[in-house]
Design a protein around this motif. Structure first.
Motif, mmCIF file in Angstrom:
data_model
loop_
_atom_site.group_PDB
_atom_site.id
_atom_site.type_symbol
_atom_site.label_atom_id
_atom_site.label_comp_id
_atom_site.label_asym_id
_atom_site.label_seq_id
_atom_site.Cartn_x
_atom_site.Cartn_y
_atom_site.Cartn_z
ATOM 1 N N UNK A 280 8.389 6.769 9.305
ATOM 2 C CA UNK A 280 7.769 7.396 8.127
ATOM 3 C C UNK A 280 7.928 6.558 6.868
ATOM 4 N N UNK A 281 8.994 5.756 6.805
ATOM 5 C CA UNK A 281 9.251 4.919 5.621
ATOM 6 C C UNK A 281 8.113 3.930 5.386
ATOM 7 N N UNK A 282 7.328 3.650 6.447
ATOM 8 C CA UNK A 282 6.155 2.772 6.305
ATOM 9 C C UNK A 282 5.250 3.275 5.181
ATOM 10 N N UNK A 283 5.183 4.601 5.041
ATOM 11 C CA UNK A 283 4.232 5.204 4.088
ATOM 12 C C UNK A 283 4.771 5.266 2.660
ATOM 13 N N UNK A 284 6.091 5.015 2.493
ATOM 14 C CA UNK A 284 6.693 5.133 1.159
ATOM 15 C C UNK A 284 6.028 4.199 0.151
ATOM 16 N N UNK A 285 5.774 2.951 0.571
ATOM 17 C CA UNK A 285 5.237 1.974 -0.384
ATOM 18 C C UNK A 285 3.921 1.349 0.082
ATOM 19 N N UNK A 286 3.297 1.985 1.064
ATOM 20 C CA UNK A 286 2.087 1.353 1.619
ATOM 21 C C UNK A 286 0.966 1.242 0.575
ATOM 22 N N UNK A 287 0.853 2.237 -0.306
ATOM 23 C CA UNK A 287 -0.225 2.193 -1.301
ATOM 24 C C UNK A 287 0.010 1.103 -2.354
ATOM 25 N N UNK A 288 1.275 0.735 -2.576
ATOM 26 C CA UNK A 288 1.564 -0.391 -3.481
ATOM 27 C C UNK A 288 0.976 -1.673 -2.891
ATOM 28 N N UNK A 289 1.009 -1.758 -1.578
ATOM 29 C CA UNK A 289 0.514 -2.948 -0.886
ATOM 30 C C UNK A 289 -1.010 -2.953 -0.770
ATOM 31 N N UNK A 290 -1.610 -1.802 -0.435
ATOM 32 C CA UNK A 290 -3.052 -1.796 -0.116
ATOM 33 C C UNK A 290 -3.935 -1.238 -1.242
ATOM 34 N N UNK A 291 -3.327 -0.623 -2.247
ATOM 35 C CA UNK A 291 -4.125 -0.074 -3.342
ATOM 36 C C UNK A 291 -4.832 1.213 -2.956
ATOM 37 N N UNK A 292 -5.903 1.511 -3.678
ATOM 38 C CA UNK A 292 -6.576 2.796 -3.501
ATOM 39 C C UNK A 292 -7.363 2.880 -2.191
ATOM 40 N N UNK A 293 -7.274 4.003 -1.523
ATOM 41 C CA UNK A 293 -8.071 4.244 -0.312
ATOM 42 C C UNK A 293 -8.724 5.624 -0.426
ATOM 43 N N UNK A 294 -9.782 5.824 0.343
ATOM 44 C CA UNK A 294 -10.516 7.095 0.253
ATOM 45 C C UNK A 294 -9.816 8.248 0.962
ATOM 46 N N UNK A 295 -9.027 7.918 1.988
ATOM 47 C CA UNK A 295 -8.426 8.960 2.807
ATOM 48 C C UNK A 295 -7.178 9.536 2.160
ATOM 49 N N UNK A 296 -6.845 10.726 2.580
ATOM 50 C CA UNK A 296 -5.626 11.387 2.144
ATOM 51 C C UNK A 296 -4.439 10.746 2.878
ATOM 52 N N UNK A 297 -3.484 10.228 2.093
ATOM 53 C CA UNK A 297 -2.354 9.522 2.704
ATOM 54 C C UNK A 297 -1.562 10.430 3.645
#
Ligand code: FE2
Length: 364
Positions: A280-297
């Motif tokens: 689950x820790x994968x998701x902690x900072x994933x948006x910092x890496x990939x930026x904005x996405x359309x889907x609900x995290x």
């Protein structure tokens, strides 16, 4: 611009040699939502084997079993277990495709031949690639039947619910240590493909194991074949584990595209398909890496779907566990939102996940 000597319209089909095609066909119908569309076997005048053709949108899978112990199919299954025998390519001229590739050094597997039935005719030829895998060229412009002459149209005996699988995005081959460049050269020189991307062992390594990969693609980009080879690491590379159990080079995974990965993956899970797991820790900072996405995290996290971005957009992907008992072939489900790459940003998390599975099997 130089002329493409091997124009390819797309993937025609992928044929698997398996121990029990009847049961495998049911697995792909039930779990993956493929429709049974055609069958060949003793009942249709084909001796010694049975083949089931499954379809979803543009994807066609063929599952073939032998009915006798001393056939090439049985030998293949004995050595490799269930696996991919043919990556078939849809072409306008199977005779020319055979000539152009064999004159450049391809080893012939099947001379061009015309097969006919009441629905028309198909020209087919084949060449050999890595391991015991073949590329069959299929010319079907004069054919209107369900699949190929010799096959009869049939329907699924269960109610199949498609899950949004659209087309084959890429097919990955694992080859032996030191053989990657040989096969990249084969695709470049014999088939006129271009080198698209190179990943070295620094891109693809964890604390324990490593691999190298190069991606080749045909002229129109419809066909993409990444080729992996193991690299030196502290422990056994996942590619070595594959080679140990497949007993030769072969197809490692087939990536299938969807337009709605959350729906596709939730359906696959509901029907019993197992996936590799990232913490689950994968998701902690994933948006910092990939930026904005359309889907609900949260929805992505719930399905354990991975995210990556390149210069052109982002992609969502997930990998099944091997789909047979040997740790060999698996599937990737991928949704591309502009990105044309392969999820490099996920390699580390993914390979640590594969290593956890390798460890459980005692193969790390
Ligand atoms: Fe992939």
């Amino acid at each position: 611009m130089e002329q493409d000597f091997l124009p390819i319209n797309g993937t025609d089909h992928i044929e698997f040699y398996v121990g029990n095609a009847k049961q495998a066909a049911l697995y792909y119908q039930h779990c993956f939502g493929y429709e049974l569309i055609a069958y060949a076997g003793p009942e249709t005048g084909v001796k010694g084997k049975a083949s089931y053709v499954l379809k979803q949108d543009k994807i066609r899978l063929v599952l073939t079993s032998s009915l006798s112990p001393d056939s090439a199919i049985s030998e293949h299954v004995k050595k490799h277990g269930d696996g991919v025998k043919v990556l078939a390519l849809w072409v306008d001229d199977a005779t020319k495709s055979f000539k152009e590739t064999t004159v450049r050094g391809a080893e012939p597997a099947m001379e061009p031949q015309t097969i006919k039935d009441e629905h028309g005719e198909v020209v087919m030829s084949a060449i050999k690639t890595y391991g015991e895998t073949w590329h069959t060229f299929v010319e079907r412009k004069n054919y209107k039947g369900a699949f190929l002459p010799g096959y009869k149209a049939v329907k699924s005996s269960l109610k199949v619910e498609p899950i949004g699988l659209k087309y084959v995005d890429h097919c990955v081959g694992n080859v032996e240590l030191g053989q990657m460049n040989k096969w990249v050269n084969f695709y470049e020189e014999v088939m006129g493909f271009k080198l698209l991307i190179t990943f070295d062992d620094k891109d693809i390594s964890t604390e324990y194991s490593a691999l190298m990969s190069k991606v080749v693609s045909n002229g129109n980009g419809y066909i993409k074949f990444p080729i992996n080879e193991p690299a030196e690491g502290k422990k056994k590379s996942q590619i070595e584990e594959y080679l140990d159990f497949y007993h030769s080079a072969g197809v490692q995974h087939i990536a299938i595209a969807t337009d709605d990965i959350i729906h596709t993956v939730s359906e696959l899970r509901r029907r019993g398909v197992e996936f590799l797991y990232v913490p689950e820790t994968y998701y902690d900072d994933v948006l910092d890496r990939v930026g904005e996405i359309n889907e609900d995290l949260e929805a992505l996290k719930e399905q354990n779907i991975l995210i990556d971005r390149d210069e052109e957009g982002y992609l969502l992907q997930i990998f099944t566990k091997p789909v047979q008992d040997r740790p060999t072939l698996f599937f990737e489900i991928i949704e591309r939102n502009g990105a044309k790459s392969f999820g490099k940003g996920n390699f580390k998390a993914l390979f640590e996940s594969i290593e956890r599975e390798q460890e459980l099997r005692g193969n790390l």
